[in-house]
Design a protein around this motif. Structure first.
Motif, short mmCIF file in Angstrom:
data_model
loop_
_atom_site.label_atom_id
_atom_site.label_comp_id
_atom_site.label_asym_id
_atom_site.label_seq_id
_atom_site.Cartn_x
_atom_site.Cartn_y
_atom_site.Cartn_z
N GLN A 1 0.98 -1.18 -0.16
CA GLN A 1 -0.14 0.06 -0.06
C GLN A 1 0.96 1.06 -0.08
N TRP A 2 1.96 1.16 0.66
CA TRP A 2 2.98 2.28 0.60
C TRP A 2 4.37 1.59 1.37
N ILE A 3 5.31 2.19 1.02
CA ILE A 3 6.65 1.34 1.65
C ILE A 3 7.52 2.44 2.44
N SER A 4 7.86 1.87 3.65
CA SER A 4 8.44 2.74 4.37
C SER A 4 9.63 1.68 5.31
N PRO A 5 10.68 2.36 5.64
CA PRO A 5 11.81 1.76 6.20
C PRO A 5 11.56 1.19 7.72
N SER A 6 12.09 0.22 8.20
CA SER A 6 11.92 -0.04 9.35
C SER A 6 12.75 0.64 10.41
N THR A 7 13.91 1.30 9.92
CA THR A 7 14.45 2.32 10.87
C THR A 7 14.02 3.60 11.28
N ASN A 8 14.56 3.84 12.39
CA ASN A 8 14.10 5.33 12.92
C ASN A 8 12.71 5.45 13.06
N ASN A 9 11.95 4.28 13.30
CA ASN A 9 10.64 4.26 13.76
C ASN A 9 9.63 4.68 12.59
N ALA A 10 10.38 4.75 11.28
CA ALA A 10 9.57 5.37 10.37
C ALA A 10 8.33 4.72 9.94
N PHE A 11 8.35 3.24 9.87
CA PHE A 11 7.17 2.58 9.47
C PHE A 11 6.26 2.76 10.65
N GLU A 12 6.64 2.75 11.87
CA GLU A 12 5.49 2.91 12.93
C GLU A 12 4.94 4.23 13.03
N THR A 13 5.74 5.53 12.71
CA THR A 13 5.18 6.72 12.52
C THR A 13 4.15 6.94 11.45
#
Length: 549
Positions: free
Chosen positions: A83-95
């Motif tokens: 649906q969208w792509i986000s890295p796991s680092t620096n809480n980017a995905f969680e945010t």
């Protein structure tokens, strides 16, 4: 991470019954047709998952177009779409996911996640995801069901009101359970015998600390390296096994003989373990910096040749123990069992079979398509048969290549690509007991017979095999973390205070800044400051999930 399954033509774009089409979520699902194991027309699954830095793609491939997505479409008729792509680092995905939740944005068909437990609870409590337990019972293959049933408690973290909202992503069992690694060249130098008890171990620590095992003429070595900056009972360079020798495990909830849960840090055995650690610190057996060392930093004392003992998982020869011989080619190390305490008891912390969760959107039109996908991986990839498409690995030219007519998984030849990491569940599919039982079989000298066993044999160093056998031989000494639910009401209010109190008291005792008897006043204060109420709430939770198995 796996989104709602939708037919690519008729249902494209319907990820969660979006608010612009409110009636769509109640539309009856179109019947999917499997022809020779493949959907025709294809079905699409939208999903979200964090993409870690360990995921490496070949030039021209990415998260949406790679050897795995091509396989899923060609083999199963399933189109996988982030649906969208986000890295796991620096809480980017969680945010980004939290922002989506806060704005009531459409969720994908599936979310696959391993990471922050609070985020998992937020997702479950959003009401956007289905009772996956019913779907699992209906659609999961026998292989997958058997893998989950090795330890039904893997469901517990993802339950709400007796319902199994999330499906646990499985990992190999005992994967983080510790053994004792000892410098074997130092053992031979002083004709020391394997430590069976804590008393035996103290003889070894005394020798390693005071008799110059590295022969440099200086008293600059330690018997044991531990790091308790993060906690005493952690994933490497830990000291939980010291508490295990006295019948408990700190910083977790343990199951008692009467079937109740108790917090391991406030038991009489914890006081005995702290007294022992205080003694070792006073004698110089452990580094003075142990309180500021994290797990990795503490392990460096062992790899640098400054400490003779470190406790951690069976896989440590792969990392970081390979540095031992880099620093000293003559060095030798070997795995030993966890030693027992004065009453003949030994104990180590256990490792959960679960490592992440799958959440299925309640508005997903055809969730059975996800089960078609995951069932295939469990039935054909987790433990492949001779001649199976995954016999040598996931994809030729990625995680394995043919060399002189023989398959090789040598990373220097393959480029280090790992297409199982492209899958919706991070590792393809894992049967918990398979890895450790295979390692133990090989350690016993048996020849590998299955493709899985041959793959393990080709890539695992001997010390790791020996350590795995020790882990299985001592499987009866495990203390599992038994509370895996959402923080209780009193935990939410009091945990920060209680945790700080515990860490401060334990540190002061270990360093000899206060008497071991300070433990007793700590326990009283812990109980009166919410601990007794938390114990009540934890046991109420435990009874509720046991009833929901």
């Amino acid at each position: 991470m796996i989104g709602v399954l939708a037919l690519s033509v008729a249902l494209s774009g319907c990820s969660s019954g979006g608010s612009d089409k409110p009636a769509e979520s109640s539309t009856p699902a179109t019947t999917l047709e499997l022809k020779n194991g493949k959907y025709d027309p294809p079905v699409s699954i939208t999903y979200l998952r964090p993409w870690g830095p360990d995921v490496k793609f070949k030039p021209g491939e990415d998260q949406d177009n790679n050897v795995h997505t091509q396989w899923a479409k060609e083999k199963l008729g399933i189109e996988l779409k982030n649906q969208w792509i986000s890295p796991s680092t620096n809480n980017a995905f969680e945010t980004k996911l939290r922002l989506s939740l806060a704005s009531n944005a459409d969720m994908p068909d599936i979310i696959s996640y391993r990471g922050e437990f609070n985020l998992v609870r937020e997702l479950i409590e959003s009401g956007k995801f289905v009772d996956a337990g019913e779907l699992f019972d209906q659609y999961a293959s026998d292989t997958w069901k058997a893998a989950v049933n090795e330890d039904p408690s893997v469901w517990y973290p993802y339950m709400q009101d007796g319902k199994k909202i999330g499906i646990p992503i499985l990992d190999y069992s005992y994967n983080g359970d510790p053994v004792m690694w000892i410098r074997d060249d130092w053992m031979k130098k002083f004709n020391l015998e394997a430590p069976k008890t804590i008393d035996d171990l103290e003889v070894i620590m005394e020798t390693f600390t005071n008799q110059d095992p590295d022969g440099n003429g200086k008293q600059d070595t330690y018997g044991l390296t531990i790091g308790f900056k993060n906690w005493l009972n952690t994933w490497m360079s830990e000291a939980g096994w010291v508490f295990g020798a006295y019948g408990t495990m700190p910083n977790q909830w343990n199951l008692t003989a009467d079937g109740k849960l108790e917090y391991g840090s406030v038991t009489p055995g914890a006081k005995q373990a702290l007294a022992k650690l205080q003694s070792w610190m006073s004698k110089g057996y452990i580094p003075e910096e142990a309180g500021v060392y994290d797990e990795t930093k503490a392990a460096e004392e062992f790899t640098a040749g400054k400490a003779g003992i470190v406790v951690g998982p069976h896989w440590m020869p792969s990392w970081p123990l390979e540095d031992v011989k880099k620093n000293n080619p003559e060095a030798e190390y070997k795995a030993y069992p966890i030693p027992s305490g004065p009453n003949g008891q030994a104990g180590r912390h256990g490792t959960s079979n679960g490592n992440g969760v799958i959440l299925i959107n309640k508005d997903m039109k055809n969730p059975e398509a996800f089960f078609t996908y995951q069932n295939y991986l469990f039935d054909h990839y987790a433990n492949p048969k001779e001649g199976d498409e995954f016999e040598h690995g996931f994809a030729e030219g990625y995680d394995w290549v043919m060399v002189d007519g023989k398959p090789s998984t040598d990373a220097s030849l393959t480029g280090g690509y790992a297409p199982e990491k492209y899958t919706l569940t991070f590792d393809g599919a894992r049967i918990p007991n398979l890895s450790m039982t295979t390692l133990a079989k090989l350690a016993s000298g048996e020849e590998p017979t299955t493709p899985f066993e041959k793959k393990i044999k080709s890539g695992v160093p001997t010390p790791m095999l020996d350590a795995a056998k020790i882990v299985l031989d001592q499987k009866d000494i495990v203390f599992n973390q038994m509370f895996t639910g959402a923080p209780s009401m009193t935990m939410q209010m009091n945990n920060d205070i209680l945790t700080k109190m515990e860490k401060d008291t334990f540190s002061q005792i270990v360093y000899g800044k206060t008497s071991v008897d300070a433990f007793d006043s700590f326990v009283e204060k812990w109980k009166s400051s919410g601990g007794d109420q938390i114990t009540k709430e934890v046991n109420e939770w435990y009874e509720s999930v046991k009833g929901g198995k």
